[in-house]
Design an enzyme around this catalytic site. Structure first.
Site, PDB file in Angstrom:
ATOM      1  N   CYS A  81     -36.051  24.273   0.973  1.00 42.48           N
ATOM      2  CA  CYS A  81     -37.219  24.487   1.846  1.00 42.48           C
ATOM      3  C   CYS A  81     -38.450  24.656   0.961  1.00 42.48           C
ATOM      4  O   CYS A  81     -38.438  25.443   0.036  1.00 42.48           O
ATOM      5  CB  CYS A  81     -37.054  25.765   2.657  1.00 42.48           C
ATOM      6  SG  CYS A  81     -35.821  25.652   3.952  1.00 42.48           S
ATOM      7  N   CYS A 164     -27.130  29.026   4.502  1.00 40.32           N
ATOM      8  CA  CYS A 164     -28.422  28.345   4.617  1.00 40.32           C
ATOM      9  C   CYS A 164     -28.887  28.367   6.074  1.00 40.32           C
ATOM     10  O   CYS A 164     -28.118  28.025   6.978  1.00 40.32           O
ATOM     11  CB  CYS A 164     -28.272  26.907   4.120  1.00 40.32           C
ATOM     12  SG  CYS A 164     -29.678  25.864   4.521  1.00 40.32           S
ATOM     13  N   GLN A 287     -28.302  10.056  10.108  1.00 38.99           N
ATOM     14  CA  GLN A 287     -29.468  10.945  10.212  1.00 38.99           C
ATOM     15  C   GLN A 287     -29.025  12.398  10.273  1.00 38.99           C
ATOM     16  O   GLN A 287     -28.033  12.715  10.931  1.00 38.99           O
ATOM     17  CB  GLN A 287     -30.261  10.599  11.476  1.00 38.99           C
ATOM     18  CG  GLN A 287     -30.809   9.185  11.490  1.00 38.99           C
ATOM     19  CD  GLN A 287     -32.108   9.054  10.715  1.00 38.99           C
ATOM     20  OE1 GLN A 287     -32.640  10.023  10.181  1.00 38.99           O
ATOM     21  NE2 GLN A 287     -32.621   7.842  10.634  1.00 38.99           N
ATOM     22  N   ASP A 393     -36.067   0.397   8.760  1.00 39.38           N
ATOM     23  CA  ASP A 393     -35.905   1.837   8.547  1.00 39.38           C
ATOM     24  C   ASP A 393     -35.473   2.052   7.097  1.00 39.38           C
ATOM     25  O   ASP A 393     -34.342   2.453   6.819  1.00 39.38           O
ATOM     26  CB  ASP A 393     -34.848   2.384   9.528  1.00 39.38           C
ATOM     27  CG  ASP A 393     -34.689   3.893   9.440  1.00 39.38           C
ATOM     28  OD1 ASP A 393     -35.449   4.538   8.692  1.00 39.38           O
ATOM     29  OD2 ASP A 393     -33.794   4.426  10.121  1.00 39.38           O
ATOM     30  N   CYS A 420     -39.371   7.338   6.244  1.00 39.02           N
ATOM     31  CA  CYS A 420     -39.230   8.725   5.800  1.00 39.02           C
ATOM     32  C   CYS A 420     -40.182   9.003   4.642  1.00 39.02           C
ATOM     33  O   CYS A 420     -40.084  10.018   3.975  1.00 39.02           O
ATOM     34  CB  CYS A 420     -37.790   9.011   5.408  1.00 39.02           C
ATOM     35  SG  CYS A 420     -37.161   7.874   4.185  1.00 39.02           S
TER      36      CYS A 420
END
Ligand code: SAH
Length: 555
Positions: A81, A164, A287, A393, A420
């Site tokens: 993160c 997590c 995904q 993609d 992405c």
């Protein structure tokens, strides 16, 4: 500004990697973990001429966007993160701004066009425990005990953590079983430094709809001793469906091996996106955020504008996720994917859903489509291969130019670009707009809350003007100057300035481009010989320009 100097900074902006940006007497500092609106005390770690990096030491006045205390106590250390301490609404704004800025700066789109075409970002209602996949590395602590968790930012030091906040609760049960097994049977974790030790990673996947669990253990060797004892413990977990071992003895950062063996259960798990069922094997891409993926694919379907008569290409199709989602409303779908196992999965997924109008090709999109296009013309007396809709993609590096070129030649009515990485998206959108397409819709879908990663989707549609008819001709010219057309001199200058603080001239850029073998236009003001009296680009600037050329994928 000096190294080790302590400064007080008000954070005024957010950098592309989520770091806080503030100024001290006009000098710019990048401070990791500082949030826009914070007033912080920071220690300068690296001081360049115009900007520097500082470490957050103390928060003097917290920003209104700061989440206190953070949900995960390890958020700051852990590399998973980057912006968890930033309030979620502000994270969404940051992501939307990032895509908009890239589309303007790199993609050349205007603010007015984006105001018209860009719809608000779609965030998550519950942005925790959203990941259906996690890959945990294993290591050894100071006392010789096995540990697992995530890598710290930018290093491979493991921050021990089995809990997590982004993962599913069952991760913890699996990791505890793994660690106990390693202790009891004296099985060592892999050590990157020495290349010794056995257990490298564990990949865990969880089907949100089916509750099926997959565990794949990546080992530095061929066999896992006492594997049955481990499988016996793991198979007791509710929903356990597939336990596999993947050998990977390479000394690289690539996590998975090239193959896997089933220890227990099936070689795949099954999950649904919407009505479509997918079988997912350990080595295939799937995904990671199923809730947001369903929204994203819904948009892809909407943007594709299918009525039932269309021919659709889905490039970089993985296990056929988007292809099968669209196949139900199209005449024919063709998918292209580089990973052989994913292609096998895609074909099988079509079968288990009773879908007969989807065909999959194995190979590189940038080779398969151009080859198909060439062959089609040969076999059909020069007629062009046709597609109504092309979906791409790609991974972060974006589309290869040979692919974009073929897409433009095929002239589909609509192109749906799922991305992405908004920088490469913007670069490719620019190419497609130059090839007779216009942007109709842009939307950001937050697939990765608390990280700086962004998923976006763009609808481009064919321009029905004279310009479009001339495209075929222009394309052959573009071939020659394609590498050059990727980024303008101004963009390279901006990039170098932003990333290194150095100012570089067009002459220096031209010199470096020439060294890299990128053809220059003849009328450019270039030194004609080695003896030229023109100034030579200094090594420091040459390195900065080369980095920019690499960034824009020109070398
Ligand atoms: N559309 C799929 C997968 C997207 S991820 C989904 O939504 O699930 C990108 C995929 O592109 C991966 O499956 C990767 O294996 C594949 N890939 C990477 N480079 C490729 C290339 N040059 N040609 C074709 N596929 C490629």
């Amino acid at each position: 500004m000096q190294k080790n100097e302590m400064v007080r900074v008000t954070i005024e902006d957010i950098g592309t990697n989520g770091e806080g940006i503030g100024k001290v007497d006009g000098y710019t500092l990048f401070i990791k973990d500082a949030i826009i609106g914070d007033v912080v005390e920071a220690k300068v770690m690296k001081a360049k001429k115009n900007y520097g990096y500082a470490r957050l030491m103390k928060i003097i006045t917290p920003s209104e966007y700061r989440v206190e205390p953070p949900v995960c106590p390890l958020a700051r250390k852990c590399g998973g993160c980057q912006i968890q301490e930033m309030e979620y609404g502000r994270q969404l704004q940051f992501k939307e701004d990032k895509v908009r800025e890239n589309l303007m700066r790199i993609g050349g789109l205007t603010e007015a066009l984006l105001a018209e075409t860009m719809e608000p970002i779609i965030g998550m209602e519950h942005p925790y425990a959203y990941r259906n996949k996690a890959q945990f590395p294993f290591g050894t602590d100071k006392n010789g005990h096995p540990i697992t968790g995530f890598y710290a930012g930018r290093t491979h030091d493991i921050i021990a953590n089995t809990d997590c906040a982004l993962g599913v609760p069952v991760n913890q049960d699996i990791l505890k079983i793994m660690l106990r097994f390693m202790e009891e049977y004296h099985i060592k974790a892999y050590d990157e430094e020495t290349g010794k030790g056995l257990i490298r990673h564990v990949l865990i996947r969880y089907g949100f709809k089916t509750k099926e669990i997959m565990v794949c253990i990546v080992i530095n060797g061929k066999e896992l001793p006492y594997a049955d004892a481990l499988a016996e413990r793991l198979e007791k977990l509710d929903g356990m469906t597939s336990i596999t071992v993947s050998p990977n003895a390479r000394r690289t950062n690539v996590i998975m091996g090239d193959s896997y063996e089933v220890l227990w259960g099936k070689p795949f798990i099954t999950d649904y996106i919407g009505e479509v069922k997918y079988q997912i094997s350990p080595l295939s891409f799937y995904q990671v955020n199923p809730v947001q993926t369903e929204i994203l694919y819904g948009l892809a379907l909407d943007y594709a504008g299918l009525k039932g008569e269309e021919t659709v290409w889905d490039l970089y199709c993985g296990i056929g996720t988007i292809s099968l989602f669209l196949a139900r409303q199209a005449k024919q779908v063709y998918g292209v994917e580089i990973v052989p196992q994913a292609v096998i999965d895609a074909r099988n997924n079509a079968k288990i859903n009773g879908i007969t109008n989807a065909e999959f090709f194995e190979g590189k999109a940038e080779e398969v489509l151009p080859e198909y296009y060439r062959r089609y013309a040969v076999e059909h007396g020069g007629k062009k291969a046709y597609a109504d809709v092309v979906v791409v993609d790609p991974p972060r590096k974006g589309c290869d130019e040979a692919l974009l070129e073929t897409i433009v030649r095929m002239q589909p009515e609509r192109i749906v670009y799922v991305s992405c990485d908004s920088a490469t998206l913007a670069r490719d959108v620019k190419y497609l707009c130059g090839g007779g397409y216009e942007v109709k819709k842009v939307r950001v879908v937050d697939q990765f809350p608390h990280s700086v990663h962004v998923e976006s989707i763009v609808l481009l549609s064919k321009l029905h003007t004279k310009q479009n008819i001339e495209v075929e001709l222009e394309i052959s010219e573009m071939d020659l100057t394609a590498a050059e057309s990727k980024a303008t001199y101004e963009e390279i200058k901006d990039y170098v300035l932003e990333h290194t603080g150095l100012k570089v001239s067009s002459l220096y850029i031209a010199q470096v481009k020439q060294k890299c073998g990128i053809i220059e236009r003849e009328n450019y003001n270039l030194p004609k010989s080695e003896n030229s009296r023109q100034p030579k680009c200094p090594p420091e600037k040459e390195k900065a320009i080369r980095d920019a050329l690499e960034y824009f994928k020109m070398v």
